[in-house]
Design a protein around this motif. Structure first.
Motif, PDB file in Angstrom:
ATOM      1  N   ALA A 186      20.049  -9.584  30.467  1.00  0.00           N
ATOM      2  CA  ALA A 186      20.071 -10.482  29.293  1.00  0.00           C
ATOM      3  C   ALA A 186      19.135  -9.958  28.211  1.00  0.00           C
ATOM      4  N   ALA A 187      17.959  -9.553  28.628  1.00  0.00           N
ATOM      5  CA  ALA A 187      16.979  -9.060  27.655  1.00  0.00           C
ATOM      6  C   ALA A 187      17.480  -7.771  26.998  1.00  0.00           C
ATOM      7  N   MET A 188      18.165  -6.930  27.767  1.00  0.00           N
ATOM      8  CA  MET A 188      18.637  -5.650  27.227  1.00  0.00           C
ATOM      9  C   MET A 188      19.712  -5.840  26.160  1.00  0.00           C
ATOM     10  N   ILE A 189      20.550  -6.850  26.357  1.00  0.00           N
ATOM     11  CA  ILE A 189      21.651  -7.003  25.398  1.00  0.00           C
ATOM     12  C   ILE A 189      21.415  -8.176  24.447  1.00  0.00           C
ATOM     13  N   GLY A 190      20.251  -8.789  24.542  1.00  0.00           N
ATOM     14  CA  GLY A 190      19.881  -9.844  23.590  1.00  0.00           C
ATOM     15  C   GLY A 190      20.702 -11.100  23.723  1.00  0.00           C
ATOM     16  N   THR A 191      20.847 -11.564  24.948  1.00  0.00           N
ATOM     17  CA  THR A 191      21.585 -12.810  25.145  1.00  0.00           C
ATOM     18  C   THR A 191      20.855 -13.678  26.161  1.00  0.00           C
ATOM     19  N   ALA A 192      21.408 -14.864  26.410  1.00  0.00           N
ATOM     20  CA  ALA A 192      20.797 -15.766  27.383  1.00  0.00           C
ATOM     21  C   ALA A 192      21.190 -15.344  28.791  1.00  0.00           C
ATOM     22  N   ARG A 193      20.300 -15.571  29.742  1.00  0.00           N
ATOM     23  CA  ARG A 193      20.569 -15.202  31.132  1.00  0.00           C
ATOM     24  C   ARG A 193      21.849 -15.883  31.627  1.00  0.00           C
ATOM     25  N   GLU A 194      22.075 -17.125  31.195  1.00  0.00           N
ATOM     26  CA  GLU A 194      23.267 -17.860  31.621  1.00  0.00           C
ATOM     27  C   GLU A 194      24.542 -17.118  31.227  1.00  0.00           C
TER      28      GLU A 194
ATOM     29  N   GLU B 141      32.652 -23.393  34.805  1.00  0.00           N
ATOM     30  CA  GLU B 141      31.475 -24.157  34.383  1.00  0.00           C
ATOM     31  C   GLU B 141      30.639 -23.321  33.419  1.00  0.00           C
ATOM     32  N   GLN B 142      30.277 -23.897  32.299  1.00  0.00           N
ATOM     33  CA  GLN B 142      29.360 -23.227  31.375  1.00  0.00           C
ATOM     34  C   GLN B 142      28.071 -24.048  31.313  1.00  0.00           C
ATOM     35  N   ILE B 143      26.991 -23.417  31.757  1.00  0.00           N
ATOM     36  CA  ILE B 143      25.700 -24.114  31.703  1.00  0.00           C
ATOM     37  C   ILE B 143      25.138 -24.002  30.293  1.00  0.00           C
ATOM     38  N   PHE B 144      24.804 -25.137  29.719  1.00  0.00           N
ATOM     39  CA  PHE B 144      24.234 -25.153  28.372  1.00  0.00           C
ATOM     40  C   PHE B 144      22.713 -25.151  28.418  1.00  0.00           C
ATOM     41  N   GLY B 145      22.178 -25.634  29.501  1.00  0.00           N
ATOM     42  CA  GLY B 145      20.719 -25.648  29.570  1.00  0.00           C
ATOM     43  C   GLY B 145      20.214 -26.003  30.946  1.00  0.00           C
ATOM     44  N   ILE B 146      19.026 -25.470  31.249  1.00  0.00           N
ATOM     45  CA  ILE B 146      18.325 -25.802  32.484  1.00  0.00           C
ATOM     46  C   ILE B 146      17.159 -26.683  32.059  1.00  0.00           C
ATOM     47  N   ILE B 147      17.136 -27.907  32.567  1.00  0.00           N
ATOM     48  CA  ILE B 147      16.129 -28.869  32.118  1.00  0.00           C
ATOM     49  C   ILE B 147      15.047 -28.988  33.179  1.00  0.00           C
ATOM     50  N   ARG B 148      13.837 -28.642  32.776  1.00  0.00           N
ATOM     51  CA  ARG B 148      12.706 -28.645  33.705  1.00  0.00           C
ATOM     52  C   ARG B 148      11.797 -29.840  33.397  1.00  0.00           C
TER      53      ARG B 148
ATOM     54  N   VAL C 241      17.398 -29.985  36.395  1.00  0.00           N
ATOM     55  CA  VAL C 241      18.731 -30.515  36.077  1.00  0.00           C
ATOM     56  C   VAL C 241      19.490 -29.463  35.277  1.00  0.00           C
ATOM     57  N   LYS C 242      20.784 -29.329  35.545  1.00  0.00           N
ATOM     58  CA  LYS C 242      21.599 -28.455  34.688  1.00  0.00           C
ATOM     59  C   LYS C 242      22.499 -29.331  33.826  1.00  0.00           C
ATOM     60  N   VAL C 243      22.631 -28.903  32.584  1.00  0.00           N
ATOM     61  CA  VAL C 243      23.506 -29.591  31.644  1.00  0.00           C
ATOM     62  C   VAL C 243      24.670 -28.648  31.409  1.00  0.00           C
ATOM     63  N   PHE C 244      25.895 -29.118  31.641  1.00  0.00           N
ATOM     64  CA  PHE C 244      27.014 -28.181  31.634  1.00  0.00           C
ATOM     65  C   PHE C 244      28.314 -28.821  31.181  1.00  0.00           C
ATOM     66  N   LYS C 245      29.243 -27.965  30.858  1.00  0.00           N
ATOM     67  CA  LYS C 245      30.608 -28.395  30.566  1.00  0.00           C
ATOM     68  C   LYS C 245      31.544 -27.673  31.519  1.00  0.00           C
ATOM     69  N   THR C 246      32.649 -28.308  31.821  1.00  0.00           N
ATOM     70  CA  THR C 246      33.633 -27.676  32.700  1.00  0.00           C
ATOM     71  C   THR C 246      34.941 -27.535  31.937  1.00  0.00           C
ATOM     72  N   SER C 247      35.519 -26.322  31.962  1.00  0.00           N
ATOM     73  CA  SER C 247      36.777 -26.099  31.246  1.00  0.00           C
ATOM     74  C   SER C 247      37.935 -26.665  32.060  1.00  0.00           C
TER      75      SER C 247
END
Lengths: 70, 222
Positions: free
Chosen positions: B177-185, B69-76, B58-64
């Motif tokens: 994402a890992a190179m710049i220290g942020t989330a993949r999203e 769409e900004q995904i806040f989380g991927i729920i497994r 499931v994706k949890v997201f907000k829409t501007s």
């Protein structure tokens, strides 16, 4: 450049989340490990990489400059 | 379909609880299924149900307002969503959608309150889950507030872009994402933003630097 996502079988735990999100039906679980289905062209949506909890799938992008495409 | 105790035990909310404690809780839990692409709920609707994923994603997201769409989380499987508004009361803070065929376990708000009142251990488990959630959101806030993620993604692309046609570098969004220290999203969102600005084009498995000048400006390099 690979035509399908790169799968690290040693990391895959066979959970099947990637198969469930794949929009082109290009993945399947065989012997508890995900594999690409031959002949199915991947659309590179990268959702499989996004949902994989064990980091077993990679969808690399080739980075090219426009005028070096040829 | 009957909810199994084993299924509940795999959920952090109910970890460490005995069968005797869990048995009366089962009656409050219901199952819901949804197909890929189905919206499970929309933000701003009354928050009535807490969900746990048992199968699928499931994706949890907000829409501007302009449809971004900004995904806040991927729920497994095993993870919960919609916890905060259900516990604090009010409206759904986000929307949620099925990224695959999903099976969910749900607990209604009033039932969750009854369960918490009867089982203090569950309250402690919930605190632990919510603390982890706050930590994740703090990272996201940090990205939004203090870091120009797009600019750092632009810089990475400039550093890695192929200089010779037979030696084109490859990077996954996870690696960036890992190179710049942020989330993949955040990387996915930044790439979309760079594409909208005309700096790059994404064609299947290629990121094409369409305008180096714009990309350099975005990266803040001359």
């Amino acid at each position: 450049m690979p035509e399908n996502p790169i799968i690290d079988e040693t990391k895959c735990d066979g959970c099947g989340l990637c198969v469930s999100v794949c929009t082109c039906g290009g993945l399947e679980i065989k012997n508890n490990v995900v594999t690409s289905i031959a002949g199915v062209k991947c659309g590179w949506c990268t959702m499989c990489e996004l949902v994989c909890p064990s980091g077993a799938i990679s969808c690399p992008f080739e980075i090219v400059i426009e005028d070096s495409e040829a | 379909m009957a909810i199994q105790l084993a299924s509940l035990k795999s959920i952090p909310y109910f970890s460490g609880l005995s069968d005797t404690t869990l048995a009366p809780i089962v009656k409050y839990v219901f199952e819901k299924r949804a197909e890929r692409g189905e919206i499970l709920f929309f933000e701003e609707e009354p928050a009535d149900v807490l969900y746990f994923v048992t199968e699928g994603v499931v994706k949890v997201f907000k829409t501007s307002a302009d449809g971004k769409e900004q995904i806040f989380g991927i729920i497994r499987p095993g993870d919960s969503f919609n916890d905060v508004p259900v516990i604090s009361g009010g409206k759904n803070l986000t929307s949620a959608g099925a990224m695959s065929a999903v099976t969910l376990n749900g607990i209604k708000k009033k039932d969750l309150e009854a369960i918490i009142n009867e089982n203090p251990q569950i309250a402690l488990n919930i605190i632990s889950v919510l603390s982890r959630r706050v930590k994740e959101l703090m990272t996201l806030v940090e990205d939004f507030s203090f870091r120009r993620v797009s600019s750092r993604v632009a810089k990475i692309l400039l550093e890695y872009m192929g200089k010779e046609s037979n030696e084109r570098p490859r990077l996954t969004q996870q690696e960036i994402a890992a190179m710049i220290g942020t989330a993949r999203e955040m990387v996915g969102r930044s790439l979309k933003s760079l594409e909208e600005d005309g700096a790059i084009r994404i064609e299947r498995n290629r990121i094409i630097i369409a305008d180096q000048r714009i990309l350099r400006e975005m990266a803040g390099v001359s």
